[in-house]
Scaffold this motif. Sequence first.
Motif, PDB file in Angstrom:
ATOM      1  N   ASN D 243       0.759  -1.235   0.115  1.00  0.00           N
ATOM      2  CA  ASN D 243      -0.081   0.117  -0.024  1.00  0.00           C
ATOM      3  C   ASN D 243       0.875   1.330   0.204  1.00  0.00           C
ATOM      4  O   ASN D 243       0.460   2.122  -0.619  1.00  0.00           O
ATOM      5  CB  ASN D 243      -0.893  -0.220   1.396  1.00  0.00           C
ATOM      6  N   ARG D 282      -6.707  -5.885  -3.901  1.00  0.00           N
ATOM      7  CA  ARG D 282      -7.940  -4.981  -3.593  1.00  0.00           C
ATOM      8  C   ARG D 282      -7.658  -3.696  -3.064  1.00  0.00           C
ATOM      9  O   ARG D 282      -7.802  -2.538  -3.359  1.00  0.00           O
ATOM     10  CB  ARG D 282      -8.980  -5.660  -2.884  1.00  0.00           C
ATOM     11  N   GLU D 283      -6.474  -3.870  -2.042  1.00  0.00           N
ATOM     12  CA  GLU D 283      -6.346  -2.524  -1.201  1.00  0.00           C
ATOM     13  C   GLU D 283      -5.207  -1.787  -2.313  1.00  0.00           C
ATOM     14  O   GLU D 283      -5.478  -0.352  -2.044  1.00  0.00           O
ATOM     15  CB  GLU D 283      -5.484  -2.797   0.198  1.00  0.00           C
ATOM     16  N   ALA D 286      -7.099   0.099  -4.950  1.00  0.00           N
ATOM     17  CA  ALA D 286      -8.231   0.988  -4.338  1.00  0.00           C
ATOM     18  C   ALA D 286      -7.230   2.115  -4.159  1.00  0.00           C
ATOM     19  O   ALA D 286      -7.684   3.361  -4.521  1.00  0.00           O
ATOM     20  CB  ALA D 286      -8.868   0.771  -3.130  1.00  0.00           C
ATOM     21  N   ILE D 287      -5.859   2.231  -3.624  1.00  0.00           N
ATOM     22  CA  ILE D 287      -5.229   3.345  -3.392  1.00  0.00           C
ATOM     23  C   ILE D 287      -4.769   3.747  -4.797  1.00  0.00           C
ATOM     24  O   ILE D 287      -4.720   5.111  -4.829  1.00  0.00           O
ATOM     25  CB  ILE D 287      -4.037   2.909  -2.532  1.00  0.00           C
ATOM     26  N   VAL D 290      -7.334   5.997  -6.074  1.00  0.00           N
ATOM     27  CA  VAL D 290      -7.159   7.295  -5.524  1.00  0.00           C
ATOM     28  C   VAL D 290      -6.081   8.546  -6.058  1.00  0.00           C
ATOM     29  O   VAL D 290      -6.213   9.539  -6.295  1.00  0.00           O
ATOM     30  CB  VAL D 290      -7.461   7.246  -4.069  1.00  0.00           C
ATOM     31  N   MET D 291      -5.032   7.548  -6.066  1.00  0.00           N
ATOM     32  CA  MET D 291      -3.748   8.240  -6.533  1.00  0.00           C
ATOM     33  C   MET D 291      -3.958   8.949  -8.012  1.00  0.00           C
ATOM     34  O   MET D 291      -3.628   9.754  -8.480  1.00  0.00           O
ATOM     35  CB  MET D 291      -2.607   7.386  -6.768  1.00  0.00           C
TER      36      MET D 291
END
Lengths: 302, 302, 302, 302
Positions: D243, D282-283, D286-287, D290-291
Amino acid sequence: MGVKSFDFTTAEAAAIDSVSFDDPSYTLGSRQFQPEDTIIGLPHSIIGGDHFTMMAGPCSVESEEHVKRMAKVAKEGGATILRGGAFKPRTSPYSFQGLGEDGLRFLREAADENDMDMITEVMDDTHVQMVADYTDIFQIGARNMQNFSLLKEVGKTDVAVGLKRGMSATIDDLLNAAEYIASEGNQNIFLIERGIRTFDNKYTRNTFDLGAIPVLRKLTHYPIIADPSHAVGEWDLVTPMANAAVAAGAQGEIVEIHDDPEHALSDGPQALKPKTYLEMCREVYAIRKVMDSFKEVSHVNS
Amino acid sequence: MGVKSFDFTTAEAAAIDSVSFDDPSYTLGSRQFQPEDTIIGLPHSIIGGDHFTMMAGPCSVESEEHVKRMAKVAKEGGATILRGGAFKPRTSPYSFQGLGEDGLRFLREAADENDMDMITEVMDDTHVQMVADYTDIFQIGARNMQNFSLLKEVGKTDVAVGLKRGMSATIDDLLNAAEYIASEGNQNIFLIERGIRTFDNKYTRNTFDLGAIPVLRKLTHYPIIADPSHAVGEWDLVTPMANAAVAAGAQGEIVEIHDDPEHALSDGPQALKPKTYLEMCREVYAIRKVMDSFKEVSHVNS
Amino acid sequence: MGVKSFDFTTAEAAAIDSVSFDDPSYTLGSRQFQPEDTIIGLPHSIIGGDHFTMMAGPCSVESEEHVKRMAKVAKEGGATILRGGAFKPRTSPYSFQGLGEDGLRFLREAADENDMDMITEVMDDTHVQMVADYTDIFQIGARNMQNFSLLKEVGKTDVAVGLKRGMSATIDDLLNAAEYIASEGNQNIFLIERGIRTFDNKYTRNTFDLGAIPVLRKLTHYPIIADPSHAVGEWDLVTPMANAAVAAGAQGEIVEIHDDPEHALSDGPQALKPKTYLEMCREVYAIRKVMDSFKEVSHVNS
Amino acid sequence: MGVKSFDFTTAEAAAIDSVSFDDPSYTLGSRQFQPEDTIIGLPHSIIGGDHFTMMAGPCSVESEEHVKRMAKVAKEGGATILRGGAFKPRTSPYSFQGLGEDGLRFLREAADENDMDMITEVMDDTHVQMVADYTDIFQIGARNMQNFSLLKEVGKTDVAVGLKRGMSATIDDLLNAAEYIASEGNQNIFLIERGIRTFDNKYTRNTFDLGAIPVLRKLTHYPIIADPSHAVGEWDLVTPMANAAVAAGAQGEIVEIHDDPEHALSDGPQALKPKTYLEMCREVYAIRKVMDSFKEVSHVNS
């Protein structure tokens, strides 16, 4: 190619376990496995045990004439082994890469003319046989300490190998790298401490880990040689560090010399000019002599 | 409290600039500012210049009787300065913290009975005056090397200060820390190399940075002392490293001794027992004697 | 003064043993001892648990007017805690040392005018009471992480403490340092990762050890805050590292801002100008929001 | 064999000088030389630019059946590139060395069955052609980052190369190593940050240098990939670090998976089991999403 398996005797397995409880397992190099010192005999030199061996020469072989001139200086200081790079491991591909096979020939001739042995770096496993045609000792450089293909290839020869500690190699890593050579059958190995990478490199290129010398002498029977030139990278620190290394128990030194360091093709700042080198030798031998007068190292605190 | 300003002479400003082009600016400690060695005179010892000073004693003052017994051993080996901790900087708050002021009194008496000087650590700026009532030398420990309040407070006294290099302090950091002491008026300073933190601490507690010794001797006029005990943390490596330090140019050593290391209240594994310590001293002095026979260090490569 | 003794319950002793089998022994800070997160409540902020806390402000308090202007910017970005140094730990004694008590007053007023809490560094145990009259949170700087006198002194207050990891402190060292504070009675502690010293500092001042964030969150119940500004030392790397820290699980950030970094009295190169800071905040909150949507961290690999 | 010479254009020489004033000179890899991102196109994947690429698979290819099962898991998580070692660089010669060419064939088949590309390590320059017959991407491991013979050999092919940063390689060293590949004609290069060696390795195997990611993205046009598995060495730290890496700007990740880590033939402790891996993906995505919503990185502090 494929999985390799080993059959250890009970004594060997015990040696593996006793040296280190985690992953390292350098059986053949361990004092538990062979208590007595390895002694490497060459035509003009003996490395290991109570012998002290000086190795000197230019960083790179620059020309036939130059390396022969430097060989005479090296010999005058008491060196019996001539060093010089024909294949140079340079950080940048655009830096001088060495004279190649010509350099090997020049170095061989310079050694022969002065009744010296020769050490030179081999960087490529496809070069091993060719370099073996010229040299008495392979040098494995710090950057290749874990080039396992190269280690195995020199391990298949019977040429002596000087293995340099990698810049961030632990002592266990170094001993395991030596085991790659030994496990192929070649135990004519000596280890070279040449400085490690730490947070402070403003005044010295690396940090000379002199504590590794008595540690290695305790753990392994291979000879331990010090390279003060690469450890500090500045000529005026080489003599104090050469002195410190012999006082710490090093069984020899390998140093770089040049008569015109400002114009050296590599590593000029750390090269000793002839007079400085000769004075360094005098100091190192004087300390070595006093070391010889000390009692055996005791393994009991009393 | 508040902004501090300095008026430098042109010579001082030039010295600042010449030592380092970036932030470090240890004027008073610089060789450019004062070419000749600092010599610290104490009742029973001289530190610096061509003098070589041995300091020894237990890690912690453990009892009146014990420290007096250890003082005799230290003296027998040629030490003129007795070391011992009364306030101990321990990583954990639950480890032995020292005997406090009682420890100072015991150490003072032990030193006096043997015509020795005394060095002990001060950890707290509110203790400075109290500790000064007992000691000849303040020791500033590695963990407090950048405790600027403490540095300033000892800088306001005229008691000698032995400043240890922090575990991750660069050479510039160490010289700047010394400058905090000096800029308050106290220049009775010596610097102690005691090992730095690196990636390999399996066999040695720290990495003894012996290259820092000739570097510091070039940069500063303060005496440079070696602490092999903390550098390696294992008794059987202390003698080789003490030998290496004197060969590298250290002007003295500080070592830990104990007659029953297994039961020492702190740092037992690195303590030398009496016979081991006496043999170490013999070796160190023999190397020192040979060092004295060498020519002056030359600043020209020739 | 003198030997300190502790009576541990069986559970406490077990916690000590379970965390680490060697010397570290940070009982009070251990998750084994207190499984649930420490939550620190301040007038305008909550630190710890599922809360995310932004702290911002200038490196040094430079003037009353300037810190008040910076406070408004900090607040606009969502910070609830205003940072600023009145006593500055500088490597050189000749660098700007801070405005002293005046700086504390200016910072307090700037915080109050914006309904913010205040964090400021205390460097000297004799200043603890005076600084406590102004601040909501003591900051213990990296250089003082093992200034045990200072740790104990702030441990005797009930003011919250933000403890920075030392430049070469291991994770165990940091937890043991926190234990010095806690063992005096003050458990309002949070820990700050701010980069460690490694061999490569050409492009970043330190190496931001983001792996320490999930490690610490596993070992201790104290909140873990990230300081990307000091970790990298270059403004254009601060936002990527602030983003990385929140993604790694940091429970807050502390960053340096300045509207005229070229003329900042300290650490200008790492200061974010207002627009850059506001954009950084937007990014950090966006990542934090997505993090909140993830499942609980699982302690089983399945 | 012998001296190599280069003719640089004025623009190239300026690029060399602008990147670094000392020795490093990675012209072809420099943003000054090529401002736009390198994009590497493979049958099933695109690496570089705004693309984000997941690579996953077992540390070692252990059997035909196992690698095929793992390939399905990798694919399910969104990976388009299957990793797996057939020749393993192990610290000890007595550790599992890989299945050799059989391993390559199994990995190729597993990739093909799942419409994936394949990455595998090549350790020996004499193996380059043979490995090229199977793989889409050569991986150069950390220990071989400065095996210059190997770098040149892969540089003579047109196969993509994933070059891992050495354990103690500076950022400049890494860029210079890439230059060895590029200067032979192959610029299908991406760089992999996989953690460096520092003083603290109790809880993490290496220190993940996430600051290197934005630094490298600024200096070079090559894609930058993160390897959280080797960086931390513990499965439960892999997701937080994956992450963090994407938040820091990594253009892809390479992670190790295994369905029975306790019995893995190498590096079991860091392998993610299937469910953990799928949650990590998945994580990370998702990040990453957003980036993508953030503004372009600005090179002006405002």
